[in-house]
Design a protein around this motif. Structure first.
Motif, short mmCIF file in Angstrom:
data_model
loop_
_atom_site.label_atom_id
_atom_site.label_comp_id
_atom_site.label_asym_id
_atom_site.label_seq_id
_atom_site.Cartn_x
_atom_site.Cartn_y
_atom_site.Cartn_z
N ILE A 1 65.42 70.42 53.78
CA ILE A 1 64.57 69.33 53.02
C ILE A 1 64.18 68.14 54.04
N PHE A 2 64.95 67.88 55.01
CA PHE A 2 64.80 66.68 55.88
C PHE A 2 63.28 67.07 56.69
N ASP A 3 63.26 68.20 57.15
CA ASP A 3 62.10 68.71 57.96
C ASP A 3 60.95 68.88 57.11
N ALA A 4 61.14 69.30 55.90
CA ALA A 4 59.67 69.19 55.07
C ALA A 4 59.27 67.79 54.65
N LYS B 1 69.48 57.64 54.65
CA LYS B 1 68.19 57.10 54.66
C LYS B 1 67.19 57.89 54.57
N PRO B 2 65.84 57.66 54.48
CA PRO B 2 64.85 58.68 54.59
C PRO B 2 64.64 59.01 55.89
N PRO B 3 64.32 60.34 56.13
CA PRO B 3 64.31 60.77 57.66
C PRO B 3 62.91 60.06 58.37
N GLN B 4 62.57 59.80 59.32
CA GLN B 4 61.68 59.23 60.20
C GLN B 4 60.51 60.29 60.14
N PRO B 5 59.11 60.20 59.79
CA PRO B 5 58.15 61.02 59.80
C PRO B 5 58.04 61.56 61.13
N PHE B 6 57.39 62.88 60.98
CA PHE B 6 57.02 63.66 62.24
C PHE B 6 55.51 62.84 62.71
N LYS B 7 55.41 63.10 63.98
CA LYS B 7 53.98 62.50 64.32
C LYS B 7 53.32 63.86 64.79
N ALA B 8 51.86 63.95 64.55
CA ALA B 8 50.85 65.17 64.91
C ALA B 8 50.81 64.91 66.25
N LYS C 1 51.73 70.51 63.23
CA LYS C 1 50.92 70.29 61.95
C LYS C 1 51.54 69.49 61.08
N LEU C 2 51.01 68.50 60.54
CA LEU C 2 51.71 67.83 59.29
C LEU C 2 51.04 68.27 57.99
N ILE C 3 51.49 67.96 57.06
CA ILE C 3 50.88 68.33 55.60
C ILE C 3 49.73 67.57 55.25
N ASN C 4 48.59 68.06 55.27
CA ASN C 4 47.34 67.27 55.00
C ASN C 4 47.38 66.62 53.61
N LEU C 5 47.48 65.50 53.55
CA LEU C 5 47.50 64.68 52.42
C LEU C 5 46.15 63.98 52.02
N GLU C 6 45.23 63.96 52.74
CA GLU C 6 44.00 63.28 52.62
C GLU C 6 42.99 63.72 51.60
N GLY C 7 42.79 62.95 50.81
CA GLY C 7 41.84 63.28 49.46
C GLY C 7 42.48 63.84 48.36
N LEU C 8 43.78 64.23 48.45
CA LEU C 8 44.54 64.51 47.04
C LEU C 8 44.69 63.73 46.14
N ASP C 9 44.45 64.27 44.86
CA ASP C 9 44.80 63.09 43.75
C ASP C 9 45.69 63.71 42.62
N CYS C 10 46.41 64.51 42.87
CA CYS C 10 47.66 64.77 41.96
C CYS C 10 48.37 65.64 42.47
N VAL C 11 49.56 66.01 41.97
CA VAL C 11 50.62 66.71 42.31
C VAL C 11 50.97 67.79 41.07
N SER C 12 50.98 69.15 41.33
CA SER C 12 51.55 70.13 40.57
C SER C 12 52.68 71.09 41.07
N LEU C 13 53.47 71.29 40.04
CA LEU C 13 54.79 72.16 40.27
C LEU C 13 54.04 73.76 40.41
N PHE C 14 54.42 74.28 41.65
CA PHE C 14 53.93 75.68 41.83
C PHE C 14 55.22 76.61 42.15
N SER C 15 55.58 77.42 41.00
CA SER C 15 56.71 78.10 41.11
C SER C 15 56.29 79.67 41.72
#
Length: 446
Positions: free
Chosen positions: A49-52, A135-142, A147-161
């Motif tokens: 989970i830390f890397d995620a 403590k929370p892990p220090q985030p990666f830098k691009a 590649k980081l997870i692209n969060l720009e412009g996202l407007d919600c979260v959904s569970l995806f099983s």
């Protein structure tokens, strides 16, 4: 049973018959170093989970990190404390000791958390919180091509099983112009299905994905297989993702969608014996309400929403906003409660019957082969396969019972529900039963 969860394995007590010790977010306590293995008495959980989290590129708050830590500690207890050892073969009395960043605010919410988990798992929970948590892990830098997870412009979260409901959910959200971060709890097997579905829908709209798993490991330790608390990890991953999306896009509040048909969400016990062991409450409205209250108390600024709470699975299929896309991915979705045993859906467990009934109602064809395919109908299976008949018989008995009793009282056996919505809960339960009844008539069971 006492279970201790720490990031530093040196702080864990020696495990014995009444003590379980678990290292969280790391496995250095069990890795051989210079020919020496430091600990052979501890389990581990949460290392992937830390890397995620780092790939989100955002600093997660201490409080969000604490909820993730709590959820993983609960999963560890749920995994390594065995129900069979309890006085009634089911109810465990669990004393959980876990270090957090801000234990004071969690102590204030301890009664609510324990109540929610008792409802979810059927166990008695007692939390013991102290400071100096991970403590929370220090985030990666691009950098360097990472590649980081692209969060720009996202407007919600959904569970995806990878299930049918979550697939319909993401199709509907994308068709409506929403831009979700999809949250997957990616166990082996599930991950492949999730990746295949995501690949198929990639041109449908804008979305990103956060994938990880709890990955509890206890070499030589017996594991409990009931796993009633698995949805807590899902919600914790979703909270981490929602926090990151809010930070990147300056959202004040954010919706976390939990796409689950209302019939399964209620999961009213089909028979008396299924009240405990065979009726899960992973997305029950009462559990979701308690977690929402907890999130509100902590000021997380997220809303947990099941947009299909008052729809059956068949109604979800029938009303999907892109039936063509759904037909292209339906074979990739999994509904079976024990498909991993043979890497094939059985076709006769309760979730499989509800799935097949839903597809029949929605006139949606699938081409997968179920495990019981050697029998022409479920009636033939019931007559000839001893270990496959229980669920079919239970559903048949429930359908007969539904003609004779008050459905509201039956629905309420699954858990507390808001009075003002009780008519709608009764309706979705009734509609769900009718869908399964039509399917079992086709299969010549009734």
């Amino acid at each position: 049973m006492n279970i201790y969860v720490e990031y530093d394995h040196a702080k864990l007590p020696l495990a014995d018959e009444k003590t379980v010790s678990v290292q969280i977010y790391s496995r250095d306590g069990v890795v051989i170093k210079n020919g020496i293995k430091p600990r052979d008495d501890i389990a581990t959980i949460g290392k992937p989970i830390f890397d995620a989290i780092k790939r989100l590129g955002v600093n997660i708050s201490d409080e969000v990190m604490d909820f993730l830590t709590i959820s993983l500690a609960v999963t560890a207890a749920d995994t390594f404390i065995i129900r069979d050892n309890c006085f009634d073969g089911w109810t465990r009395n669990i004393n959980l000791f876990v270090s957090l960043n801000n234990p004071a605010i969690w102590k204030k919410n301890k009664p609510l958390l324990e109540k929610a988990l008792q409802f979810l798992s059927g166990d008695v929970w007692n939390f013991n919180f102290k400071g100096d948590g991970p403590k929370p892990p220090q985030p990666f830098k691009a950098v360097n091509g990472r590649k980081l997870i692209n969060l720009e412009g996202l407007d919600c979260v959904s569970l995806f099983s990878g299930g049918l409901d979550s697939a319909i959910g993401v199709i509907d959200f994308l068709s409506s112009g929403r831009k979700p971060l999809l949250i997957s709890h990616s166990y082996k097997g599930d991950k492949t299905k999730q990746d295949q579905i995501a690949h198929k829908i990639r041109e449908k709209g804008t979305f990103s994905r956060l994938r990880s798993s709890a990955n509890p490991i206890g070499r030589g330790m017996t594991r409990d297989i009931t796993m009633r608390t698995r949805s807590l990890n899902f919600l914790a991953f979703a909270l981490v993702g929602a926090y990151a999306v809010k930070q990147i896009n300056n959202h004040k509040d954010l919706s976390i969608f939990v796409p689950e048909n209302g019939f399964i969400s209620l999961n009213a016990p089909l028979t008396h014996r299924r009240v405990g062991s065979l009726s899960t409450r992973t997305t029950h409205p009462y559990f979701i309400e308690m977690i929402q209250e907890l999130f509100n108390n902590l000021g997380f600024g997220v809303r947990l929403i099941n947009p299909y709470q008052f729809m059956t699975k068949g109604q979800m299929v029938s009303n999907c906003k892109d039936s063509k896309m759904l037909s292209e991915i339906v074979d990739l979705t999994v509904s079976c409660s024990h498909w991993k045993r043979k890497n094939q859906q059985c076709g006769y467990c309760v979730p499989c019957m509800i799935r097949r009934a839903a597809l029949m109602k929605g006139t949606l064809k699938e081409s997968i082969s179920y495990h019981h395919a050697s029998y022409p109908t479920l009636r033939d299976l019931v007559k000839n396969k001893q270990d496959g008949r229980d669920d079919v018989i239970a559903v048949s008995v429930a359908l007969d019972k539904s003609k004779k009793i008050n459905l509201k009282s039956w629905v309420l056996k699954s858990g507390k529900l808001k009075f003002e919505d009780l008519d709608k809960y009764e309706q979705v339960f009734s509609d769900g039963l009718l869908e399964v009844e039509d399917f079992l008539k086709k299969e010549k069971v009734i």
